[in-house]
Scaffold this motif. Structure first.
Motif, PDB file in Angstrom:
ATOM      1  N   UNK A  76      59.184  16.661  72.516  1.00 61.13           N
ATOM      2  CA  UNK A  76      57.756  16.701  72.241  1.00 61.13           C
ATOM      3  C   UNK A  76      57.417  16.065  70.896  1.00 61.13           C
ATOM      4  N   UNK A  77      58.372  15.916  70.017  1.00 56.42           N
ATOM      5  CA  UNK A  77      58.129  15.315  68.704  1.00 56.42           C
ATOM      6  C   UNK A  77      58.664  13.886  68.693  1.00 56.42           C
ATOM      7  N   UNK A  78      57.786  12.928  68.355  1.00 55.02           N
ATOM      8  CA  UNK A  78      58.211  11.536  68.297  1.00 55.02           C
ATOM      9  C   UNK A  78      57.156  10.697  67.592  1.00 55.02           C
ATOM     10  N   UNK A  79      57.525   9.466  67.291  1.00 60.26           N
ATOM     11  CA  UNK A  79      56.587   8.452  66.815  1.00 60.26           C
ATOM     12  C   UNK A  79      56.831   7.197  67.630  1.00 60.26           C
ATOM     13  N   UNK A  80      55.771   6.662  68.205  1.00 67.33           N
ATOM     14  CA  UNK A  80      55.876   5.490  69.064  1.00 67.33           C
ATOM     15  C   UNK A  80      54.916   4.416  68.559  1.00 67.33           C
ATOM     16  N   UNK A  88      51.861   9.583  67.321  1.00 70.11           N
ATOM     17  CA  UNK A  88      52.794  10.481  66.664  1.00 70.11           C
ATOM     18  C   UNK A  88      52.549  11.889  67.169  1.00 70.11           C
ATOM     19  N   UNK A  89      53.624  12.587  67.511  1.00 62.69           N
ATOM     20  CA  UNK A  89      53.531  13.991  67.910  1.00 62.69           C
ATOM     21  C   UNK A  89      54.537  14.778  67.096  1.00 62.69           C
ATOM     22  N   UNK A  90      54.045  15.889  66.522  1.00 62.97           N
ATOM     23  CA  UNK A  90      54.922  16.741  65.724  1.00 62.97           C
ATOM     24  C   UNK A  90      54.390  18.168  65.754  1.00 62.97           C
ATOM     25  N   UNK A  91      55.181  19.087  66.261  1.00 64.67           N
ATOM     26  CA  UNK A  91      54.829  20.513  66.305  1.00 64.67           C
ATOM     27  C   UNK A  91      53.447  20.769  66.902  1.00 64.67           C
ATOM     28  N   UNK A  92      53.099  20.081  67.973  1.00 59.85           N
ATOM     29  CA  UNK A  92      51.823  20.295  68.640  1.00 59.85           C
ATOM     30  C   UNK A  92      50.677  19.452  68.110  1.00 59.85           C
ATOM     31  N   UNK A  93      50.867  18.767  66.995  1.00 56.11           N
ATOM     32  CA  UNK A  93      49.843  17.871  66.447  1.00 56.11           C
ATOM     33  C   UNK A  93      50.053  16.486  67.039  1.00 56.11           C
ATOM     34  N   UNK A  94      48.979  15.885  67.539  1.00 55.06           N
ATOM     35  CA  UNK A  94      49.044  14.538  68.101  1.00 55.06           C
ATOM     36  C   UNK A  94      48.040  13.649  67.379  1.00 55.06           C
ATOM     37  N   UNK A  95      48.505  12.501  66.927  1.00 60.06           N
ATOM     38  CA  UNK A  95      47.638  11.500  66.297  1.00 60.06           C
ATOM     39  C   UNK A  95      47.855  10.194  67.038  1.00 60.06           C
ATOM     40  N   UNK A  96      46.761   9.584  67.498  1.00 60.98           N
ATOM     41  CA  UNK A  96      46.831   8.296  68.188  1.00 60.98           C
ATOM     42  C   UNK A  96      45.871   7.322  67.525  1.00 60.98           C
ATOM     43  N   UNK A  97      46.371   6.129  67.259  1.00 61.80           N
ATOM     44  CA  UNK A  97      45.554   5.027  66.764  1.00 61.80           C
ATOM     45  C   UNK A  97      45.641   3.940  67.829  1.00 61.80           C
ATOM     46  N   UNK A  98      44.531   3.640  68.490  1.00 59.06           N
ATOM     47  CA  UNK A  98      44.539   2.711  69.615  1.00 59.06           C
ATOM     48  C   UNK A  98      43.780   1.443  69.255  1.00 59.06           C
ATOM     49  N   UNK A  99      44.511   0.334  69.175  1.00 56.80           N
ATOM     50  CA  UNK A  99      43.903  -0.946  68.837  1.00 56.80           C
ATOM     51  C   UNK A  99      43.103  -1.550  69.971  1.00 56.80           C
ATOM     52  N   UNK A 100      43.365  -1.136  71.213  1.00 56.21           N
ATOM     53  CA  UNK A 100      42.619  -1.681  72.349  1.00 56.21           C
ATOM     54  C   UNK A 100      41.176  -1.213  72.334  1.00 56.21           C
ATOM     55  N   UNK A 101      40.977   0.099  72.285  1.00 59.11           N
ATOM     56  CA  UNK A 101      39.605   0.605  72.298  1.00 59.11           C
ATOM     57  C   UNK A 101      39.085   0.920  70.900  1.00 59.11           C
ATOM     58  N   UNK A 102      39.887   0.643  69.881  1.00 63.21           N
ATOM     59  CA  UNK A 102      39.531   0.832  68.479  1.00 63.21           C
ATOM     60  C   UNK A 102      39.070   2.263  68.192  1.00 63.21           C
ATOM     61  N   UNK A 103      39.828   3.216  68.743  1.00 65.46           N
ATOM     62  CA  UNK A 103      39.497   4.621  68.542  1.00 65.46           C
ATOM     63  C   UNK A 103      40.717   5.399  68.070  1.00 65.46           C
TER      64      UNK A 103
END
Length: 167
Positions: free
Chosen positions: A58-62, A96-111
């Motif tokens: 569940x924890x990773x950075x992609x 990035x996912x770490x201990x239930x926290x998810x952060x996504x930066x999406x360049x396609x939809x700029x969100x």
């Protein structure tokens, strides 16, 4: 086999590693946490890992590269069938996912998406906007009315802006 080659081979055996140089390639396609790349020779290699190890954790950075961009790949074994990306020139998205926290930066939809297991930043701003639209206070004459039209316009602009940024 000459003496130098024998020494190199024995050193590889003792140390347990093979010489492994970085390879520059172009991204042809991306599929979740793998991609296909084209080497300068024209050879296409599929199943290149975007994370050093592909585990169902569940924890990773992609970091997902943009199609057509350059990447640097290396191999765990020195062979072309076990490659992973170590450097990305143009990033399509980062997750990035770490201990239930998810952060996504999406360049396609700029969100951007920031959330944990119970709430997202977009939900939080939506709740704030709803609260501001119906906010009332007690006055000597009783409860106040809903916000003035200028305030409603400002709240509407606030909603439009955060919906353009957050997903």
């Amino acid at each position: 086999m000459d003496k130098i080659s024998q020494i190199k081979e024995k050193l590889i055996e003792v140390v347990g590693v093979k010489p492994n140089l970085p390879i520059t390639a172009k991204v042809v396609s991306v599929d979740e946490d793998h991609c296909t790349v084209r080497l300068t020779s024209g050879l296409e290699l599929s199943d290149v890992k975007l994370k050093a190890t592909i585990k169902e954790e569940t924890d990773f950075m992609l970091m997902t590269p943009a199609i057509g961009s350059s990447v640097i790949v290396m191999s765990f074994t020195g062979d072309l069938d076990n490659l992973f990306v170590v450097k990305v020139d143009q990033v399509e998205s980062i997750e990035m996912k770490r201990n239930g926290l998810t952060i996504q930066l999406d360049g396609k939809d700029q969100k951007v998406s920031i959330k944990n297991e119970s709430v997202s930043l977009k939900e939080l701003f939506s709740d704030l906007s709803s609260l501001l639209r119906t906010f009332k206070v007690y006055t000597p004459a009783g409860p106040s009315n809903t916000p003035l039209p200028q305030s409603i316009n400002a709240i509407t602009n606030f909603e439009l802006k955060f919906k353009q940024l957050l997903k």
